[in-house]
Design an enzyme around this catalytic site. Structure first.
Site, short mmCIF file in Angstrom:
data_model
loop_
_atom_site.label_atom_id
_atom_site.label_comp_id
_atom_site.label_asym_id
_atom_site.label_seq_id
_atom_site.Cartn_x
_atom_site.Cartn_y
_atom_site.Cartn_z
N ARG A 201 -5.33 6.49 -6.66
CA ARG A 201 -3.93 6.90 -6.63
C ARG A 201 -3.55 7.45 -8.00
O ARG A 201 -2.39 7.71 -8.28
CB ARG A 201 -3.03 5.71 -6.26
CG ARG A 201 -2.92 4.62 -7.32
CD ARG A 201 -1.94 3.55 -6.87
NE ARG A 201 -1.55 2.66 -7.95
CZ ARG A 201 -2.01 1.41 -8.11
NH1 ARG A 201 -2.91 0.94 -7.27
NH2 ARG A 201 -1.58 0.66 -9.09
N ASN A 202 -4.56 7.61 -8.88
CA ASN A 202 -4.36 8.09 -10.24
C ASN A 202 -5.28 9.27 -10.52
O ASN A 202 -6.27 9.47 -9.81
CB ASN A 202 -4.67 6.98 -11.25
CG ASN A 202 -3.72 5.80 -11.13
OD1 ASN A 202 -2.51 5.97 -11.23
ND2 ASN A 202 -4.26 4.62 -10.90
#
Length: 395
Positions: A201-202
């Protein structure tokens, strides 16, 4: 190819047949309809895309409680989290056998799916508390996943659904959003036999990049599917388009040809730590991966979970025969000054803390916000440039 969970072939709930799709859309316009929550919409997208195979729709409260407490539905089928459609009110739905579900995340609330209602149940405060505690490991309202789950209504509607669109994911991320069906097809086209999946998610920094390479080397994989979450995050997380650009640049420059497949899926982050790690493994098997990387504090937030709880849950809670996908257990990764490369810290027993370059995500965000590039030991310069441009655009 690895089989999906619970069936010999993938059974996505999206209606691909053009005539059936058109007929359902026409029918849906005359059905009672309800705008569902973002979490329920994410569940619909995942059901439609085949990621939640072999589920046929939203769970009853009994099945949801079974999944929360034992990771099993009443029929004995394995599933790691409840898949619910919770509503604030069901007054207009009582007596309706078939309804249209409308998308809360797209302007005009278009029809997302058609549902056959099997049950309408009220969820008690005790049941909500139990599901929250078992799935998230806490009932703290400051936990973003707890807050999102409990912000929904207390009426659960269950039954099979037929999915008619993939919300905003297909239009906003046409080059990245892929269904489990599409990823399986691409894996076959590439001729890959062993496939590592990496959840993010990064943006991917050096440690993430090297972790993928370590896992591929360790299991002798043909390729890695970098599978990024495209749904809602917590405030402060970097938006999907920026992540996508940074990851594509890294893969283009630093991975061999035909070893990386960059894709994304439409779901809101739960931040449920260990339990979400099991869900991530579940749907990576459905998309065709044979191995899945789980590292430090996978899917965690704050200090709610132990650093490696997301690995040990596979030993302590997941039934031995539930999943065929294998877990690649990663340690802390850091740049070694001695070796001039990223290593897993467990593989460098002769190192002291001073021998590593250790930077927290918070520290890196602070540097980027001040227009400072992270050191090359932490982030590839091309990736750092994309992130710096994003942070400068916020000021």
């Amino acid at each position: 190819m690895i089989k999906p969970v619970g069936s010999d072939t993938l059974q996505p709930l999206f209606v691909y047949d053009t005539d059936k799709h058109h007929a359902l859309m026409h029918e849906a316009e005359s059905l009672p309809s309800v705008i569902i929550s973002s979490q329920a919409a994410g569940n619909a997208v995942m059901l439609g895309a085949g990621y939640f195979n072999p589920l046929k729709g939203y769970m009853t409260v009994g099945d949801a409680m079974g999944c929360a407490e034992h990771m099993k539905m009443s029929n004995g089928s394995f599933f790691p989290v409840p898949v619910l459609c919770l509503l604030e009110s069901v007054d207009e739905l009582r007596g309706a056998g078939r309804i249209a579900l409308r998308d809360p995340n797209v302007e005009g609330n278009p029809i997302l799916a058609v549902m056959d209602i099997n049950t309408i149940e009220q969820v008690s405060d005790e049941q909500m508390e139990t599901m929250t505690r078992r799935v998230y490991g806490t009932t703290d309202p400051e936990h973003p996943g707890v807050a999102a789950f409990n912000s929904q209504g207390r009426y659960a509607i269950s039954g099979p659904i037929q999915v008619l669109n993939f919300s905003y994911f297909q239009t906003d991320f046409p080059d990245t959003f892929r269904t489990a069906v599409e990823i399986r097809n691409e894996i076959q086209e590439r001729g890959w036999q062993k496939i590592v999946a990496f959840q993010t998610r990064n943006p991917m920094h050096r440690a993430h990049e090297e972790l993928c390479k370590m896992a591929m080397d360790a299991v002798k994989a043909d390729g890695v599917v970098i599978h990024m979450l495209l749904g809602k995050l917590k405030p402060g997380d970097i938006p999907a388009p920026v992540r996508d650009a940074a990851i594509r640049k890294m893969a283009e420059l630093y991975f061999p040809p035909n070893t990386v497949c960059i894709t994304g899926y439409g779901f809101d982050m739960l931040y449920a730590g260990p339990r979400e790690a099991v869900l991530h493994a579940y749907f990576r098997q459905n998309m065709g991966a044979t191995h899945f990387i789980i590292g430090r504090d996978h899917a965690g937030v704050g200090d709610y979970y132990g650093a490696f709880d997301a690995q040990t849950i596979f030993d302590t809670e997941v039934p031995a025969d539930a999943l065929d996908i294998e877990i690649f257990r990663a340690d802390h990764t850091a740049y070694s000054k001695k070796l001039n490369r990223v290593v897993m810290m467990r593989d460098a027993p002769d190192h002291s803390k001073e021998d590593f370059v250790l930077l927290s995500g918070t520290k890196v965000r602070e540097m980027l916000g001040q227009g400072m590039a992270p050191p090359p030991e932490f982030s590839r310069p091309e990736v750092a440039e994309i992130l710096m441009n994003y942070y400068q655009s916020l000021n």
